[in-house]
Design an enzyme around this catalytic site. Structure first.
Site, PDB file in Angstrom:
ATOM      1  N   GLU A 190      74.989 -34.748 -44.842  1.00  0.00           N
ATOM      2  CA  GLU A 190      75.429 -36.094 -44.524  1.00  0.00           C
ATOM      3  C   GLU A 190      74.486 -37.126 -45.143  1.00  0.00           C
ATOM      4  OE1 GLU A 190      74.263 -33.944 -42.215  1.00  0.00           O
ATOM      5  OE2 GLU A 190      76.132 -33.033 -41.574  1.00  0.00           O
ATOM      6  N   GLY A 191      75.048 -38.292 -45.465  1.00  0.00           N
ATOM      7  CA  GLY A 191      74.220 -39.412 -45.924  1.00  0.00           C
ATOM      8  C   GLY A 191      73.435 -39.106 -47.176  1.00  0.00           C
ATOM      9  N   ARG A 192      73.935 -38.161 -47.946  1.00  0.00           N
ATOM     10  CA  ARG A 192      73.283 -37.770 -49.221  1.00  0.00           C
ATOM     11  C   ARG A 192      71.869 -37.196 -49.018  1.00  0.00           C
ATOM     12  NH1 ARG A 192      78.063 -37.950 -50.160  1.00  0.00           N
ATOM     13  NH2 ARG A 192      79.025 -39.178 -51.803  1.00  0.00           N
ATOM     14  N   LEU A 193      71.554 -36.817 -47.770  1.00  0.00           N
ATOM     15  CA  LEU A 193      70.248 -36.182 -47.522  1.00  0.00           C
ATOM     16  C   LEU A 193      70.435 -34.667 -47.586  1.00  0.00           C
ATOM     17  CD1 LEU A 193      68.715 -38.493 -44.780  1.00  0.00           C
ATOM     18  CD2 LEU A 193      68.081 -38.289 -47.186  1.00  0.00           C
TER      19      LEU A 193
END
Ligand SMILES: Cc1cc2nc3c(=O)[nH]c(=O)nc-3n(C[C@H](O)[C@H](O)[C@H](O)COP(=O)(O)O)c2cc1C
Length: 213
Positions: A190-193
């Site tokens: 998620e959230g590019r993490l």
């Protein structure tokens, strides 16, 4: 045209934690490859993009099929007179990436490349469908051909040459082994993490470390 800037997917399918990752790169690759191969949504799970660098420093990338995946590395088969073979003769290292988008995963490998033993090529060639065996004889891979008709003529000539007899592996065709000294496993989050876990050979030992996404 569809605006690619508007395309957006959420990566929520999984995670890769230090507690769950296998102790070796091949152990982890086996887990992910088996998951890809077992899922009918993933087409050609053994397709891998292979990057090489030519004698002039120009990179090139193309898809090949991994036909062997084991502790040694990744084996693929190709024409030893092809553009990629010329690159590998000049610069015997390559990078490769499996991407299983449906699983929001990629695996990157890089390291030295060498030809496999002839017996390994011959054993694999013998398992190939006859049409593919003929194709390996017929196609001067990476060369300019005058037309589709000219290519079809080469195929007819190869078929006539062997008739109903056994087809040996062409001398200009065979396997390469990419022996990775770096392998990175990427799982979208998620959230590019995203999770990135890299295995890196340092001297005799493999070091495992997390990379920032
Ligand atoms: C799904 C897929 C699988 C492929 N598998 C192979 C392969 O196993 N071996 C091969 O030589 N080319 C394979 N190709 C073709 C290569 O991508 C490439 O066109 C060809 O090897 C010539 O590359 P080169 O001119 O850079 O040497 C495949 C292409 C695709 C799209």
């Amino acid at each position: 045209m569809t605006d690619p800037a508007g395309l957006r997917a959420n990566y929520t399918r999984g995670h890769l934690d230090e507690t769950e990752v296998a102790g070796t790169w091949i152990g982890q690759l086996r887990v992910w490859f088996d998951a890809a191969a077992a899922d009918p949504v993933v087409l050609e799970p053994n397709a891998v993009q292979l990057a090489t660098v030519g004698p002039d420093g120009r990179p090139a990338v193309r898809t090949v099929l991994a036909k062997g995946i084991d502790e040694r590395g990744i084996v693929f088969y190709t024409n030893y007179d092809s553009a990629k073979a010329r690159d590998l003769a000049a610069n015997p290292r390559a990078a490769a990436v499996f991407v299983w988008v449906a699983h929001q995963r990629q695996v990157r490998l890089s390291g030295p490349v060498r030809k496999v033993e002839r017996a390994e090529t011959e054993a694999y060639f013998a398992q190939r469908p006859r049409e593919s065996q003929l194709g390996a004889w017929a196609s001067p891979q990476s060369q300019v051909v005058a037309s589709r008709a000219a290519l079809d003529r080469l195929a007819d000539e190869a078929a006539a040459r062997f008739g109903d007899g056994a087809i040996p592996a062409p001398p200009h065709w065979g396997g390469y082994l990419l022996e990775p000294d770096e392998v990175e496993f990427w799982q979208g989050r998620e959230g590019r993490l995203h999770d990135r876990i890299r295995f890196r050979l340092a001297g005799e030992d493999w070091v495992r470390e997390r990379l920032a996404p």
